[in-house]
Scaffold this active site. Sequence first.
Site, PDB file in Angstrom:
ATOM      1  N   SER A 154       0.920  -1.243   0.079  1.00  0.00           N
ATOM      2  CA  SER A 154       0.093  -0.052   0.000  1.00  0.00           C
ATOM      3  C   SER A 154       0.942   1.157   0.062  1.00  0.00           C
ATOM      4  CB  SER A 154      -0.721   0.210   1.171  1.00  0.00           C
ATOM      5  OG  SER A 154      -1.416   1.253   1.435  1.00  0.00           O
ATOM      6  N   TYR A 164      -1.211  -0.004  10.194  1.00  0.00           N
ATOM      7  CA  TYR A 164      -1.539  -0.517   8.857  1.00  0.00           C
ATOM      8  C   TYR A 164      -0.277  -0.055   8.065  1.00  0.00           C
ATOM      9  CZ  TYR A 164      -3.565  -1.573   4.228  1.00  0.00           C
ATOM     10  OH  TYR A 164      -3.622  -1.886   2.931  1.00  0.00           O
TER      11      TYR A 164
END
Length: 189
Positions: free
Chosen positions: A82, A96
């Site tokens: 990501s 995250y």
Amino acid sequence: MQGDVGDPGSVERIFSAVDKEFGGKLDILVNNAALFEMGPVTETSLEDFDRLTRVNVRGVFDVTRHAVKRLRDNGRIISIGSIMGQRGMMPGSSIYGMSKAAVAGLTRGWAHDLSPRGITVNCVEPGPINTDMNPDIAENPGADMMKAMTAMKRYGKPEEVAALVVFLARPESQYITGQSIGVDGGMQA
């Protein structure tokens, strides 16, 4: 093959099925499992941290170590990371983001480890992509903010991410390894 990459027993069962179905030989591994959880550090428990890292980091490691034993020379490992692993975008995204930064770090190290066998290792880093996890709908409070952060002012499509994965799996990509490549509509531009 389906399973829980955060559960070592499930990973073992997946690879037992791979051995049975494919004779223990693989050409390509795509690590695509992930959990997405947000929250400030003051409200994130150790259980939350462990659950997310068990899937997003340890799961990638565990699946890859099993796959490498079965990957043919000149194979491909492609992990879905990501852009949040490269850039802290919003409050509550630290754990995250850390997990996706770890995937990028594993990618760089494994590129060196596996290059003698011609195996390439890359990380695809999507930005805002219209998926069930991050839909481009009015009810998603972050959708408009994320679109505004991209140069293209829109969400990406899953097929735009898939196109890069397919390219990295092809023989023409054999000189690309250890890279983290964004599919983010210019969010990092």
